[in-house]
Write an enzyme that holds these catalytic residues in place. Structure first.
Site, mmCIF file in Angstrom:
data_model
loop_
_atom_site.group_PDB
_atom_site.id
_atom_site.type_symbol
_atom_site.label_atom_id
_atom_site.label_comp_id
_atom_site.label_asym_id
_atom_site.label_seq_id
_atom_site.Cartn_x
_atom_site.Cartn_y
_atom_site.Cartn_z
ATOM 1 N N SER A 147 0.799 -1.218 0.000
ATOM 2 C CA SER A 147 0.000 0.000 0.000
ATOM 3 C C SER A 147 0.835 1.273 0.000
ATOM 4 O O SER A 147 0.301 2.339 -0.229
ATOM 5 C CB SER A 147 -0.940 0.007 1.196
ATOM 6 O OG SER A 147 -0.202 -0.043 2.391
ATOM 7 N N HIS A 150 1.060 3.834 7.135
ATOM 8 C CA HIS A 150 0.476 4.726 6.135
ATOM 9 C C HIS A 150 0.814 6.186 6.440
ATOM 10 O O HIS A 150 1.343 6.501 7.498
ATOM 11 C CB HIS A 150 -1.043 4.553 6.082
ATOM 12 C CG HIS A 150 -1.487 3.384 5.255
ATOM 13 N ND1 HIS A 150 -2.785 2.999 5.157
ATOM 14 C CD2 HIS A 150 -0.785 2.512 4.486
ATOM 15 C CE1 HIS A 150 -2.873 1.939 4.364
ATOM 16 N NE2 HIS A 150 -1.676 1.616 3.948
ATOM 17 N N ASP A 183 -8.146 5.877 4.651
ATOM 18 C CA ASP A 183 -8.163 4.651 5.457
ATOM 19 C C ASP A 183 -9.426 4.448 6.291
ATOM 20 O O ASP A 183 -9.467 3.541 7.102
ATOM 21 C CB ASP A 183 -6.956 4.642 6.402
ATOM 22 C CG ASP A 183 -5.675 4.365 5.646
ATOM 23 O OD1 ASP A 183 -5.762 3.972 4.486
ATOM 24 O OD2 ASP A 183 -4.595 4.537 6.239
#
Lengths: 167, 178
Positions: B57, B96, B123
């Protein structure tokens, strides 16, 4: 003492040490680069500006972003992640940072660019404070190295205003 | 006959010493590894100072198998930082980037939203049901540096535990001969 295993172990240890040293030196060499990036952003249009049913203000902007970030690249640079954030203060929050647009620059050749875009992420306030709000647009960059320490810095552009009425 | 018994005794004592010194050596290696790990936790302020990237990701910045060094520190969390966070009901932490920050005037609490560079959406879909923001207590640390490829060893070892036991066995053999 001088068995095969012993020699293999010594060689492996030496190789790993040298590799670690080279990685550390490559990462350290980034400190010698003193970049001088430049950027300018214009808000071309306020597409719409309204209060959501839950009471939060939301605005949509059209932006013209241009920047020259070529000086950020060194031989240890894998990519540069850039994003433009709206930053402002409200009575409730001492800082609001909202990313409006971002991009990944993979090479030095693409580091001088301009783009014409509406905001990629939604510009929503926590509350209803955006009417007539003065805000900064800040271009942030995060340099991701091939190995080692990551760098980040920013360029603050101030003096932007949102309209006084919803539209 | 006396000299035979004497030499047998001396050989026995040598063997005992050798095994003892092996055990002490092994103990030293294990404890120093533990000391380094706990020391890193103290210095970085992060409960897990080194993590391995497991997902795609954050491509192309971080690839599967890269190792990240984390640092928590007292600095406030800001947009653009790459953080490692836990979500209630998920056991694997996520790496992230922060895209939105709201910091309260009175309490100084932060409300942050994250997104993976390679994901099309933010998210909120990964958070717990109904959760809209992450707060400080969800955050394990922020990434400050990374080393490529080194984490593949851990991925392989967690994938097939047999390899883990082979490696531990090999280490035992190596430390035992001297």
């Amino acid at each position: 003492m001088h068995s095969f295993g012993y020699r293999a172990n010594a060689l492996l240890t030496f190789a790993v040490t040298i590799l670690a040293l080279m990685c550390a030196m490559a990462s350290f060499s980034d400190n010698l680069n003193h970049p001088s990036p430049s950027s300018s952003v214009q808000v071309l249009n306020v597409n719409w500006f309204q209060k959501q049913p839950n009471g939060n203000d939301e605005v949509s902007l059209t932006l013209n972003i241009s920047a020259d970030l070529q000086s950020l690249f060194t031989w240890n640079t894998k990519q540069v992640f850039i994003f433009l954030a709206a930053e402002y203060e409200t009575p409730k929050n001492s800082l609001n940072q909202i990313s409006l647009w971002d991009g990944i620059i993979a090479s030095k050749e693409h580091a001088k660019f301009w783009t014409h875009t509406s905001n990629k992420y939604r510009f929503i306030d926590q509350g209803s404070n955006l009417r007539g709000k003065e805000f900064n647009l800040t271009l942030h960059w995060h340099v991701m190295p091939k190995t080692g320490k990551m760098f980040a810095d920013k360029l603050v552009m101030s003096g932007y205003h949102l309209p006084k009425e919803y539209r | 006959m006396e000299w035979i018994r004497e030499s047998v005794d001396s050989i026995k004592s040598i063997q005992l010493r050798q095994t003892l010194s092996q055990a002490v050596n092994l103990g030293l290696i294990l404890t120093s590894a533990l000391i380094i790990w706990k020391g890193l936790i103290c210095i970085t302020g992060s409960e897990s100072p080194v993590v391995v990237v497991l997902s795609e990701s954050m491509e192309p910045g971080f690839q599967r198998g890269d190792i990240l060094f984390l640092h928590m520190g007292k600095d406030p969390l800001r947009a653009g930082e790459i953080i490692v966070f836990n979500v209630d009901g998920r056991d694997i932490p996520i790496v992230h980037r922060v895209i939105k920050v709201h910091e309260r005037q009175d309490t100084g609490e932060v409300y942050i939203l994250t997104k993976g560079d390679n994901n099309p959406e933010d998210d909120r879909v990964l958070y717990a049901q109904g959760q809209r923001w992450l707060q400080r207590h969800h955050v394990m640390g922020r990434a400050v540096g990374f080393l490529p490829y080194v984490g593949w060893m851990t991925i392989i070892m967690t994938g097939n535990p047999i390899i883990k036991y082979i490696i531990i066995g090999a280490l035992l053999v190596i430390t035992s001969k001297d």
